[in-house]
Write an enzyme that holds these catalytic residues in place. Structure first.
Site, PDB file in Angstrom:
ATOM      1  N   ARG A  51       0.852  -1.204   0.000  1.00  0.00           N
ATOM      2  CA  ARG A  51       0.000   0.000   0.000  1.00  0.00           C
ATOM      3  C   ARG A  51       0.881   1.244   0.000  1.00  0.00           C
ATOM      4  NH1 ARG A  51      -3.827  -0.190   4.975  1.00  0.00           N
ATOM      5  NH2 ARG A  51      -5.015  -1.696   3.755  1.00  0.00           N
TER       6      ARG A  51
ATOM      7  N   ARG B 246      -2.062   6.290   9.720  1.00  0.00           N
ATOM      8  CA  ARG B 246      -2.107   5.813   8.320  1.00  0.00           C
ATOM      9  C   ARG B 246      -2.193   6.975   7.326  1.00  0.00           C
ATOM     10  NH1 ARG B 246      -4.019   0.392   8.356  1.00  0.00           N
ATOM     11  NH2 ARG B 246      -3.267  -0.602  10.240  1.00  0.00           N
TER      12      ARG B 246
ATOM     13  N   LYS C 165      -3.963   0.799  15.041  1.00  0.00           N
ATOM     14  CA  LYS C 165      -3.926   1.758  13.930  1.00  0.00           C
ATOM     15  C   LYS C 165      -4.587   3.084  14.320  1.00  0.00           C
ATOM     16  CE  LYS C 165      -6.390  -1.135  11.333  1.00  0.00           C
ATOM     17  NZ  LYS C 165      -7.216  -1.711  10.261  1.00  0.00           N
TER      18      LYS C 165
ATOM     19  N   LYS D 186      -6.194   6.755  12.336  1.00  0.00           N
ATOM     20  CA  LYS D 186      -6.539   7.338  11.033  1.00  0.00           C
ATOM     21  C   LYS D 186      -6.929   8.802  11.165  1.00  0.00           C
ATOM     22  CE  LYS D 186      -7.765   2.920   9.170  1.00  0.00           C
ATOM     23  NZ  LYS D 186      -8.792   2.068   8.565  1.00  0.00           N
TER      24      LYS D 186
ATOM     25  N   CYS E 269     -15.182  -3.422  -0.584  1.00  0.00           N
ATOM     26  CA  CYS E 269     -13.793  -3.712  -0.197  1.00  0.00           C
ATOM     27  C   CYS E 269     -13.255  -4.844  -1.082  1.00  0.00           C
ATOM     28  CB  CYS E 269     -13.749  -4.114   1.268  1.00  0.00           C
ATOM     29  SG  CYS E 269     -14.418  -5.760   1.542  1.00  0.00           S
TER      30      CYS E 269
ATOM     31  N   CYS F 186      -7.963 -10.863   0.403  1.00  0.00           N
ATOM     32  CA  CYS F 186      -8.013 -10.528   1.818  1.00  0.00           C
ATOM     33  C   CYS F 186      -8.139 -11.782   2.682  1.00  0.00           C
ATOM     34  CB  CYS F 186      -9.176  -9.585   2.116  1.00  0.00           C
ATOM     35  SG  CYS F 186      -9.236  -9.182   3.865  1.00  0.00           S
TER      36      CYS F 186
ATOM     37  N   CYS G  80     -16.465  -8.711   5.415  1.00  0.00           N
ATOM     38  CA  CYS G  80     -16.415  -9.096   6.834  1.00  0.00           C
ATOM     39  C   CYS G  80     -16.738  -7.863   7.660  1.00  0.00           C
ATOM     40  CB  CYS G  80     -15.035  -9.687   7.174  1.00  0.00           C
ATOM     41  SG  CYS G  80     -13.792  -8.452   7.619  1.00  0.00           S
TER      42      CYS G  80
ATOM     43  N   CYS H  42     -14.070  -2.045   5.978  1.00  0.00           N
ATOM     44  CA  CYS H  42     -13.104  -1.299   5.161  1.00  0.00           C
ATOM     45  C   CYS H  42     -13.748  -0.389   4.113  1.00  0.00           C
ATOM     46  CB  CYS H  42     -12.140  -2.265   4.481  1.00  0.00           C
ATOM     47  SG  CYS H  42     -11.155  -3.198   5.659  1.00  0.00           S
TER      48      CYS H  42
HETATM   49 FE1  SRM Z   1      -9.171  -2.110   6.051  1.00  0.00          FE
HETATM   50  C1  SRM Z   1      -7.761  -4.798   7.497  1.00  0.00           C
HETATM   51  C2  SRM Z   1      -8.356  -3.305   3.093  1.00  0.00           C
HETATM   52  C3  SRM Z   1      -9.901   0.887   4.778  1.00  0.00           C
HETATM   53  C4  SRM Z   1     -10.940  -1.344   8.922  1.00  0.00           C
HETATM   54  N1  SRM Z   1      -8.171  -3.758   5.476  1.00  0.00           N
HETATM   55  C5  SRM Z   1      -7.641  -4.734   6.273  1.00  0.00           C
HETATM   56  C6  SRM Z   1      -6.791  -5.698   5.413  1.00  0.00           C
HETATM   57  C7  SRM Z   1      -5.397  -5.183   5.395  1.00  0.00           C
HETATM   58  C8  SRM Z   1      -6.871  -7.185   5.816  1.00  0.00           C
HETATM   59  C9  SRM Z   1      -5.835  -7.721   6.766  1.00  0.00           C
HETATM   60  O1  SRM Z   1      -5.625  -7.152   7.846  1.00  0.00           O
HETATM   61  O2  SRM Z   1      -5.258  -8.758   6.435  1.00  0.00           O
HETATM   62  C10 SRM Z   1      -7.491  -5.505   4.038  1.00  0.00           C
HETATM   63  C11 SRM Z   1      -6.645  -5.820   2.807  1.00  0.00           C
HETATM   64  C12 SRM Z   1      -7.525  -6.383   1.720  1.00  0.00           C
HETATM   65  C13 SRM Z   1      -6.857  -6.505   0.406  1.00  0.00           C
HETATM   66  O3  SRM Z   1      -6.738  -7.640  -0.091  1.00  0.00           O
HETATM   67  O4  SRM Z   1      -6.452  -5.494  -0.153  1.00  0.00           O
HETATM   68  C14 SRM Z   1      -8.022  -4.099   4.177  1.00  0.00           C
HETATM   69  N2  SRM Z   1      -9.005  -1.330   4.306  1.00  0.00           N
HETATM   70  C15 SRM Z   1      -8.749  -2.000   3.154  1.00  0.00           C
HETATM   71  C16 SRM Z   1      -8.974  -1.137   1.941  1.00  0.00           C
HETATM   72  C17 SRM Z   1      -8.047  -1.440   0.786  1.00  0.00           C
HETATM   73  C18 SRM Z   1     -10.453  -1.265   1.549  1.00  0.00           C
HETATM   74  C19 SRM Z   1     -10.912  -0.631   0.265  1.00  0.00           C
HETATM   75  O5  SRM Z   1     -11.927  -1.102  -0.222  1.00  0.00           O
HETATM   76  O6  SRM Z   1     -10.344   0.315  -0.235  1.00  0.00           O
HETATM   77  C20 SRM Z   1      -8.787   0.247   2.584  1.00  0.00           C
HETATM   78  C21 SRM Z   1      -7.359   0.700   2.611  1.00  0.00           C
HETATM   79  C22 SRM Z   1      -7.236   2.063   3.204  1.00  0.00           C
HETATM   80  C23 SRM Z   1      -5.901   2.699   3.060  1.00  0.00           C
HETATM   81  O7  SRM Z   1      -5.519   3.010   1.930  1.00  0.00           O
HETATM   82  O8  SRM Z   1      -5.252   2.941   4.079  1.00  0.00           O
HETATM   83  C24 SRM Z   1      -9.251  -0.050   4.008  1.00  0.00           C
HETATM   84  N3  SRM Z   1     -10.167  -0.491   6.760  1.00  0.00           N
HETATM   85  C25 SRM Z   1     -10.470   0.604   6.006  1.00  0.00           C
HETATM   86  C26 SRM Z   1     -11.465   1.396   6.648  1.00  0.00           C
HETATM   87  C27 SRM Z   1     -12.114   2.635   6.086  1.00  0.00           C
HETATM   88  C28 SRM Z   1     -11.370   3.886   6.397  1.00  0.00           C
HETATM   89  O9  SRM Z   1     -10.323   3.867   7.056  1.00  0.00           O
HETATM   90  O10 SRM Z   1     -11.848   4.939   5.980  1.00  0.00           O
HETATM   91  C29 SRM Z   1     -11.780   0.745   7.843  1.00  0.00           C
HETATM   92  C30 SRM Z   1     -12.879   1.164   8.844  1.00  0.00           C
HETATM   93  C31 SRM Z   1     -12.499   2.351   9.633  1.00  0.00           C
HETATM   94  C32 SRM Z   1     -11.694   1.937  10.830  1.00  0.00           C
HETATM   95  O11 SRM Z   1     -10.476   1.807  10.708  1.00  0.00           O
HETATM   96  O12 SRM Z   1     -12.298   1.687  11.875  1.00  0.00           O
HETATM   97  C33 SRM Z   1     -10.948  -0.427   7.904  1.00  0.00           C
HETATM   98  N4  SRM Z   1      -9.295  -2.918   7.970  1.00  0.00           N
HETATM   99  C34 SRM Z   1     -10.121  -2.476   8.959  1.00  0.00           C
HETATM  100  C35 SRM Z   1     -10.015  -3.364  10.095  1.00  0.00           C
HETATM  101  C36 SRM Z   1     -10.785  -3.237  11.435  1.00  0.00           C
HETATM  102  C37 SRM Z   1     -10.036  -2.397  12.398  1.00  0.00           C
HETATM  103  C38 SRM Z   1     -10.675  -2.388  13.748  1.00  0.00           C
HETATM  104  O13 SRM Z   1     -10.597  -1.371  14.440  1.00  0.00           O
HETATM  105  O14 SRM Z   1     -11.245  -3.392  14.168  1.00  0.00           O
HETATM  106  C39 SRM Z   1      -9.108  -4.385   9.719  1.00  0.00           C
HETATM  107  C40 SRM Z   1      -8.655  -5.594  10.547  1.00  0.00           C
HETATM  108  C41 SRM Z   1      -7.589  -5.272  11.514  1.00  0.00           C
HETATM  109  O15 SRM Z   1      -7.039  -4.181  11.542  1.00  0.00           O
HETATM  110  O16 SRM Z   1      -7.298  -6.161  12.305  1.00  0.00           O
HETATM  111  C42 SRM Z   1      -8.695  -4.072   8.378  1.00  0.00           C
HETATM  112 FE1  SF4 Z   2     -10.993  -7.771   4.122  1.00  0.00          FE
HETATM  113 FE2  SF4 Z   2     -12.982  -7.455   5.781  1.00  0.00          FE
HETATM  114 FE3  SF4 Z   2     -11.588  -5.340   5.036  1.00  0.00          FE
HETATM  115 FE4  SF4 Z   2     -13.173  -6.500   3.314  1.00  0.00          FE
HETATM  116  S1  SF4 Z   2     -13.825  -5.499   5.217  1.00  0.00           S
HETATM  117  S2  SF4 Z   2     -11.059  -5.910   2.925  1.00  0.00           S
HETATM  118  S3  SF4 Z   2     -13.057  -8.616   3.869  1.00  0.00           S
HETATM  119  S4  SF4 Z   2     -10.819  -7.016   6.221  1.00  0.00           S
END
Ligand code: SRM
Ligand code: SF4
Length: 583
Positions: A71, A140, A232, A234, A453, A459, A498, A502
């Site tokens: 990323r 981030r 993390k 943000k 997502c 993922c 899930c 995201c």
């Molecule tokens: Fe996310 C984890 C993709 C924005 C909450 N996120 C992941 C991972 C890295 C899976 C992993 O940990 O193994 C995903 C990778 C999937 C893949 O194959 O690419 C992933 N997150 C994404 C992206 C690419 C989704 C998208 O459709 O664009 C976004 C990348 C953002 C970036 O460029 O930095 C992305 N993730 C978000 C957001 C939205 C936002 O930030 O505006 C959230 C919800 C807001 C928040 O953070 O609360 C989000 N991602 C999570 C979480 C849950 C965190 C938590 O507090 O519980 C995880 C899981 C974790 O961190 O353990 C996660």
């Molecule tokens: Fe993966 Fe869940 Fe984030 Fe979708 S919402 S990219 S399934 S961690």
């Protein structure tokens, strides 16, 4: 032991304390020609370097095929054309040929094999971007409005977004020694890289300030210390009335306050976050609280103090409960204001009034203040690719080479091309049409506002499909809208594989959250402004029945709504909710 709770620390805390430079055994693994992946603790360390270990989940039946996702960091989604051309080239050489615009305005490279990681990250840095801290327990990518890209206010907000980006970068020296100084490779990209460097008008904006040294002379990080944050973090910026960065979902948000045409400062928001775990009531989505007003000059001091509160008060014993949103929820907003005031030497003045009227991107042509134009383009599920007759990737490469616009990735996974001369407009449109990308100008307000997502196959946490099924799912919802006589009406629909959230389904008008293969929780009642959380309407609905169920709601909405009432606002109040179980 955690000094606050007396409970044992989470395993990641011990890892960070053991290797505060976050190097793990990454160097050794990269140097081992037999290694096809990172293993053990390195799977955690690599995240701080912007890398996730993955495997192709479609192929698991025949054994695991390992690769990584990388990323980038792009504050405010800004990518100069010359930098984009480097990414375009790298995605073909080292990744799966696509570039994925994320919901936080960055690019992701998927399917990168072990041998390609070094050259890829080295080249990203050579092109004056970075992958440092785009994942991990740190701040981030900083989001900022991309829409419209150019006016005085937006330019100043971008400046502040870059300033806080740099202030909150971790100062570990391992990243540069592994990926920049440690990778020696000639990919023959000299000219492209030189152009990218020339297009960034300063030294790498993502280079952290130098580390301090501790009493023993070892590098030390004044903000993150040895164990960084509990989880993390943000940060985002927004300029009302458009909430295009979904500011309330960030751990820390800065809402621009404009008086008499001047940016006088920001309202500070703290404590948003969406990630939850199915069946774990201690986890929940939460929108940020409005804390107070700050001037532009205070952005770094206040931002750093908020991060320090997370560092000191976040839960380091349970990673599912470690975000700053839980500190806000459990200690209360008044406690937070007092703690922040203590650290700053004075409490913040009250927040100023502000109002969001909507969110999302504008599609098509718009004039900038300087007389140039910008073009808002729809990118289905953020995936820049060539597929059959739809050749968006080739079209964007051609446009970048010939016309050199600034790319701006949006927080709804779309793209803005800016700084375009009037004389180039027709030729740019022709390139897009010639490459089968007519739809990008006018996707309609259900596709254009939608997000999914990545989920399967990359993922590792996905429980259900998302990106791959979303376009067909939206097409069915559009049929449902047409059948109800509300065709083409704006609607914010988001899907995730899930409950991590995201694609931010928890404040959408319709959010679908993967529960199991082919099953989704239906969340309803968020609003178009992104200021209200959706609620669970139906658990584990079958994928095929969802458009039918929502189609029925559309019909009822069409009959019952008041003038101008959005679907999310209607459904939030309508008598369509299951009765609460008796106490
Ligand atoms: Fe996310 C984890 C993709 C924005 C909450 N996120 C992941 C991972 C890295 C899976 C992993 O940990 O193994 C995903 C990778 C999937 C893949 O194959 O690419 C992933 N997150 C994404 C992206 C690419 C989704 C998208 O459709 O664009 C976004 C990348 C953002 C970036 O460029 O930095 C992305 N993730 C978000 C957001 C939205 C936002 O930030 O505006 C959230 C919800 C807001 C928040 O953070 O609360 C989000 N991602 C999570 C979480 C849950 C965190 C938590 O507090 O519980 C995880 C899981 C974790 O961190 O353990 C996660
Ligand atoms: Fe993966 Fe869940 Fe984030 Fe979708 S919402 S990219 S399934 S961690």
């Amino acid at each position: 032991m955690d000094p606050i709770s007396g409970k044992p620390l989470a395993k990641n805390e011990l890892l960070k304390a053991d290797k505060p430079d976050l190097s793990g055994n990454i160097r050794e693994t990269l140097a081992n020609p037999e290694a096809d992946r990172f293993t053990g603790d390195d799977e955690q360390f690599i995240k701080f370097h912007g890398i996730y270990q993955q495997d192709d989940r479609d192929k698991r039946k025949t054994g695991k095929e390992y690769s990584v996702m990388v990323r980038t960091r792009q504050t405010g989604g800004i990518v100069p054309a010359a930098q984009y051309l480097v990414y375009d080239e790298l995605s073909g050489r080292f990744a799966n040929g696509t570039l994925r615009i994320t919901s936080r305005q960055t690019f992701q490279f998927h399917g990168v094999l072990q041998k390609g990681i070094g050259p890829l990250i080295k080249s990203i840095n050579d092109a004056l971007s970075s992958t440092l801290a785009t994942c991990g327990d740190v701040n981030r990518n900083v989001t900022a409005p991309s829409n419209p890209p150019v006016d005085d206010i937006a330019v100043q907000v971008d400046e502040d977004a870059f300033a806080i980006t740099r202030a909150l970068l971790p100062r570990t020296t391992a990243y540069h020694s592994i990926w920049v100084d440690g990778v020696q490779v000639d990919l023959g990209l000299g000219e492209k890289i030189a152009k990218a460097r020339a297009s960034v008008d300063q030294a790498n904006p993502y280079m952290p300030p130098p580390a301090d040294t501790d009493e023993s002379g070892a590098p030390s990080d004044p903000l993150y210390g040895k164990t960084y944050l509990p989880r993390k973090f943000k940060t985002g910026f927004a300029i009302p009335p458009n909430n295009d960065t979904d500011i309330f979902t960030n751990d820390m948000g800065f809402v621009a306050i404009v008086e008499h045409g001047k940016l006088i400062g920001y309202n500070l928001l703290v404590g948003g976050g969406l990630g939850t775990s199915h069946g774990n009531k201690a986890t929940y989505p939460r929108l940020a609280d409005v804390i107070g007003f700050i001037t532009r000059e205070q952005v770094i001091a206040v931002g750093s103090a908020v991060v320090a509160i997370h560092r000191d008060w976040g839960d380091r014993t349970d990673r599912k409960h470690a975000r700053i949103k839980y500190v806000l929820q459990e200690k209360g907003v008044e406690w937070f204001r007092a703690e922040l005031g203590k650290r700053l030497g004075a409490p913040l003045p009250a927040a100023k009034p502000f109002l969001f009227r909507g969110q999302g991107d504008a599609f098509g042509w718009f004039k900038q203040l300087d007389g140039n134009w910008f073009l808002g383009l729809f990118v289905e599920t953020g995936r820049v690719k060539d597929a059959d007759s739809y050749k968006l990737k080739t079209a964007l490469r051609t446009i970048a080479e010939k016309f050199g616009p600034t790319f701006r990735l949006t927080a709804t996974q779309n793209l803005i091309l800016s700084d375009i001369k009037e004389a180039d407009k027709a030729a740019i449109e022709k390139v897009l049409h010639d490459h089968g990308c007519g739809i990008v100008f006018n996707p309609g307000l259900i596709k254009g506002r939608g997000m999914a997502c990545p989920a399967l196959p990359t993922c590792g946490l996905a429980l259900a499909e998302s990106e791959r099924v979303f376009p067909k799912f939206l097409a069915k919802l559009e049929e449902g809208q047409a059948a109800a006589g509300i065709a083409n009406e704006e609607l914010v629909v988001r899907m995730t594989g899930c409950p991590n959230g995201c694609a931010r389904p928890y404040n959408a008008e319709i959010g679908l959250v993967g529960k199991a293969p082919g099953k989704y929780n239906i969340m309803l009642g968020g609003n178009r402004e992104g200021t209200r959380l959706a609620r669970l309407w139906k658990e584990a609905a079958l994928a095929d029945e969802i458009p039918v169920l929502i189609g029925e709601l559309f019909k009822q909405y069409a009959k019952e709504r008041t003038t101008g009432q959005a679907f999310g606002d209607w459904v939030d109040q309508a008598p369509v909710w299951p009765a609460a179980p008796a106490a």
